[in-house]
Design a protein around this motif. Sequence first.
Motif, PDB file in Angstrom:
ATOM      1  N   TYR A  43       0.819  -1.210   0.000  1.00 37.63           N
ATOM      2  CA  TYR A  43       0.000   0.000   0.000  1.00 37.63           C
ATOM      3  C   TYR A  43       0.860   1.271   0.000  1.00 37.63           C
ATOM      4  O   TYR A  43       0.397   2.331  -0.389  1.00 37.63           O
ATOM      5  CB  TYR A  43      -0.890   0.035   1.261  1.00 37.63           C
ATOM      6  CG  TYR A  43      -2.173  -0.799   1.166  1.00 37.63           C
ATOM      7  CD1 TYR A  43      -2.393  -1.692   0.131  1.00 37.63           C
ATOM      8  CD2 TYR A  43      -3.153  -0.659   2.139  1.00 37.63           C
ATOM      9  CE1 TYR A  43      -3.562  -2.450   0.072  1.00 37.63           C
ATOM     10  CE2 TYR A  43      -4.332  -1.406   2.086  1.00 37.63           C
ATOM     11  CZ  TYR A  43      -4.531  -2.297   1.060  1.00 37.63           C
ATOM     12  OH  TYR A  43      -5.688  -3.027   1.008  1.00 37.63           O
ATOM     13  N   GLY A  44       2.082   1.154   0.493  1.00 31.22           N
ATOM     14  CA  GLY A  44       2.948   2.329   0.686  1.00 31.22           C
ATOM     15  C   GLY A  44       3.047   3.287  -0.486  1.00 31.22           C
ATOM     16  O   GLY A  44       2.912   4.508  -0.319  1.00 31.22           O
ATOM     17  N   GLN A  50      -6.779   5.837  -2.785  1.00 33.85           N
ATOM     18  CA  GLN A  50      -6.903   4.416  -3.116  1.00 33.85           C
ATOM     19  C   GLN A  50      -6.745   3.543  -1.858  1.00 33.85           C
ATOM     20  O   GLN A  50      -7.473   2.568  -1.677  1.00 33.85           O
ATOM     21  CB  GLN A  50      -5.827   4.051  -4.130  1.00 33.85           C
ATOM     22  CG  GLN A  50      -6.088   2.749  -4.854  1.00 33.85           C
ATOM     23  CD  GLN A  50      -5.068   2.493  -5.945  1.00 33.85           C
ATOM     24  OE1 GLN A  50      -3.871   2.691  -5.730  1.00 33.85           O
ATOM     25  NE2 GLN A  50      -5.526   2.054  -7.104  1.00 33.85           N
ATOM     26  N   VAL A  51      -5.807   3.926  -0.996  1.00 40.95           N
ATOM     27  CA  VAL A  51      -5.608   3.180   0.257  1.00 40.95           C
ATOM     28  C   VAL A  51      -6.875   3.240   1.111  1.00 40.95           C
ATOM     29  O   VAL A  51      -7.306   2.241   1.696  1.00 40.95           O
ATOM     30  CB  VAL A  51      -4.388   3.721   1.049  1.00 40.95           C
ATOM     31  CG1 VAL A  51      -4.268   3.023   2.403  1.00 40.95           C
ATOM     32  CG2 VAL A  51      -3.097   3.531   0.244  1.00 40.95           C
ATOM     33  N   ILE A  52      -7.499   4.409   1.155  1.00 46.68           N
ATOM     34  CA  ILE A  52      -8.752   4.564   1.923  1.00 46.68           C
ATOM     35  C   ILE A  52      -9.825   3.631   1.350  1.00 46.68           C
ATOM     36  O   ILE A  52     -10.519   2.927   2.086  1.00 46.68           O
ATOM     37  CB  ILE A  52      -9.238   6.035   1.920  1.00 46.68           C
ATOM     38  CG1 ILE A  52      -8.272   6.911   2.726  1.00 46.68           C
ATOM     39  CG2 ILE A  52     -10.657   6.156   2.497  1.00 46.68           C
ATOM     40  CD1 ILE A  52      -8.482   8.420   2.571  1.00 46.68           C
ATOM     41  N   GLU A  53      -9.920   3.604   0.034  1.00 47.04           N
ATOM     42  CA  GLU A  53     -10.923   2.759  -0.633  1.00 47.04           C
ATOM     43  C   GLU A  53     -10.691   1.274  -0.315  1.00 47.04           C
ATOM     44  O   GLU A  53     -11.617   0.544   0.047  1.00 47.04           O
ATOM     45  CB  GLU A  53     -10.815   2.993  -2.152  1.00 47.04           C
ATOM     46  CG  GLU A  53     -11.896   2.324  -2.976  1.00 47.04           C
ATOM     47  CD  GLU A  53     -11.568   2.408  -4.469  1.00 47.04           C
ATOM     48  OE1 GLU A  53     -11.871   1.447  -5.173  1.00 47.04           O
ATOM     49  OE2 GLU A  53     -10.988   3.431  -4.904  1.00 47.04           O
ATOM     50  N   PHE A  54      -9.432   0.827  -0.414  1.00 46.57           N
ATOM     51  CA  PHE A  54      -9.102  -0.574  -0.138  1.00 46.57           C
ATOM     52  C   PHE A  54      -9.372  -0.912   1.338  1.00 46.57           C
ATOM     53  O   PHE A  54      -9.844  -2.003   1.664  1.00 46.57           O
ATOM     54  CB  PHE A  54      -7.630  -0.869  -0.451  1.00 46.57           C
ATOM     55  CG  PHE A  54      -7.282  -0.812  -1.929  1.00 46.57           C
ATOM     56  CD1 PHE A  54      -8.268  -0.640  -2.898  1.00 46.57           C
ATOM     57  CD2 PHE A  54      -5.966  -0.937  -2.353  1.00 46.57           C
ATOM     58  CE1 PHE A  54      -7.945  -0.593  -4.259  1.00 46.57           C
ATOM     59  CE2 PHE A  54      -5.628  -0.891  -3.707  1.00 46.57           C
ATOM     60  CZ  PHE A  54      -6.619  -0.715  -4.654  1.00 46.57           C
ATOM     61  N   ALA A  73      -4.263  -3.054  11.210  1.00 45.84           N
ATOM     62  CA  ALA A  73      -2.908  -3.511  11.522  1.00 45.84           C
ATOM     63  C   ALA A  73      -1.941  -3.163  10.398  1.00 45.84           C
ATOM     64  O   ALA A  73      -1.057  -3.935  10.052  1.00 45.84           O
ATOM     65  CB  ALA A  73      -2.930  -5.022  11.769  1.00 45.84           C
ATOM     66  N   CYS A  74      -2.125  -1.995   9.831  1.00 44.05           N
ATOM     67  CA  CYS A  74      -1.310  -1.543   8.701  1.00 44.05           C
ATOM     68  C   CYS A  74      -1.038  -0.068   8.939  1.00 44.05           C
ATOM     69  O   CYS A  74      -1.980   0.712   9.132  1.00 44.05           O
ATOM     70  CB  CYS A  74      -2.091  -1.750   7.402  1.00 44.05           C
ATOM     71  SG  CYS A  74      -1.338  -0.991   5.947  1.00 44.05           S
ATOM     72  N   ASN A  75       0.227   0.307   8.957  1.00 42.16           N
ATOM     73  CA  ASN A  75       0.574   1.696   9.251  1.00 42.16           C
ATOM     74  C   ASN A  75       0.120   2.662   8.158  1.00 42.16           C
ATOM     75  O   ASN A  75      -0.367   3.745   8.441  1.00 42.16           O
ATOM     76  CB  ASN A  75       2.086   1.826   9.445  1.00 42.16           C
ATOM     77  CG  ASN A  75       2.549   1.274  10.775  1.00 42.16           C
ATOM     78  OD1 ASN A  75       2.695   1.994  11.742  1.00 42.16           O
ATOM     79  ND2 ASN A  75       2.774  -0.036  10.825  1.00 42.16           N
ATOM     80  N   THR A  76       0.267   2.231   6.892  1.00 42.56           N
ATOM     81  CA  THR A  76      -0.138   3.100   5.779  1.00 42.56           C
ATOM     82  C   THR A  76      -1.638   3.377   5.851  1.00 42.56           C
ATOM     83  O   THR A  76      -2.084   4.514   5.699  1.00 42.56           O
ATOM     84  CB  THR A  76       0.217   2.435   4.423  1.00 42.56           C
ATOM     85  OG1 THR A  76       1.581   2.023   4.450  1.00 42.56           O
ATOM     86  CG2 THR A  76       0.012   3.402   3.271  1.00 42.56           C
ATOM     87  N   ALA A  77      -2.422   2.324   6.097  1.00 40.22           N
ATOM     88  CA  ALA A  77      -3.881   2.487   6.206  1.00 40.22           C
ATOM     89  C   ALA A  77      -4.262   3.287   7.448  1.00 40.22           C
ATOM     90  O   ALA A  77      -5.177   4.114   7.414  1.00 40.22           O
ATOM     91  CB  ALA A  77      -4.558   1.121   6.227  1.00 40.22           C
ATOM     92  N   THR A  78      -3.550   3.059   8.562  1.00 41.05           N
ATOM     93  CA  THR A  78      -3.815   3.833   9.784  1.00 41.05           C
ATOM     94  C   THR A  78      -3.601   5.314   9.502  1.00 41.05           C
ATOM     95  O   THR A  78      -4.411   6.166   9.882  1.00 41.05           O
ATOM     96  CB  THR A  78      -2.883   3.381  10.936  1.00 41.05           C
ATOM     97  OG1 THR A  78      -3.154   2.023  11.262  1.00 41.05           O
ATOM     98  CG2 THR A  78      -3.108   4.217  12.188  1.00 41.05           C
TER      99      THR A  78
END
Length: 269
Positions: A43-44, A50-54, A73-78
């Motif tokens: 995701y980085g 797009q990350v928000i959508e996923f 449990a994903c820093n990019t998504a957090t």
Amino acid sequence: MSNERPIGFIDSGVGGLTVVKEAMRQLPNEEILYVGDTARCPYGPRPPKQVIEFTWQMTRFLLKKNIKMLVIACNTATAVALEEIKKSVDIPVIGVIQPGARAALKASKNSRVGVIGTLGTVKSDSYKNELQEKAPETYVSSLACPKFVPVVESNQFESSVAKKIVSETLKPLKLENLDTLILGCTHYPLLRPIIQNVMGQQITLIDSGAETVNDVSTLLDYFNLNNYEQTNQKARTFYTTGSPKMFKDIAHEWLQIENLDVSHINLGE
């Protein structure tokens, strides 16, 4: 009151298994549902939108399974999606950045903290903001490590290739006189022995995912959501958008569980 509904964990791939491992240790009675979006990992480098959508796609999938709490449990998504999801759902939602930052401040003696993460996490400055909001005098040095996640996802995290990549990538941080380093991506604890070796034993490594489970535990108490029934192994279910075999191999090695229940799912398209 016992609450037997599961806790949901989501990640861009296998990285969140490092959080699940800690959850299984600290909360052995809890049922766990995990979604790893391995097909679209990492995701980085992706745009935040797009990350928000996923992240929403994984969240909706788990909400249909009647989870009682969501752990991103994903820093990019957090970094990009936590606040929006938190506001929109009616169960507790936890990310990995705040607990990691808090633990780093507690551990650091010289207020010089390093952060390694994906391009997205480092670009967002989430750790830096969190650290300096709590302790403005903290010096923060952030470094994006884009090659780390692919090494872990391809199950090469103990290889000589991994050693070479980690050693070359972390070179700039060794000049920074840090005493604490946040593993700001839940994939990175799988590389922990190599990272520790490269940085030196004097550096305290902070596993943001493991720290997050302390918060999960606190919130389960606070909202009276604990499951007091003995849970069997079947209560750990894993979903991946990629290859179940590859996922199983890594999960088996990392979690030391026989007969893992791993299913393939499609999200989005």
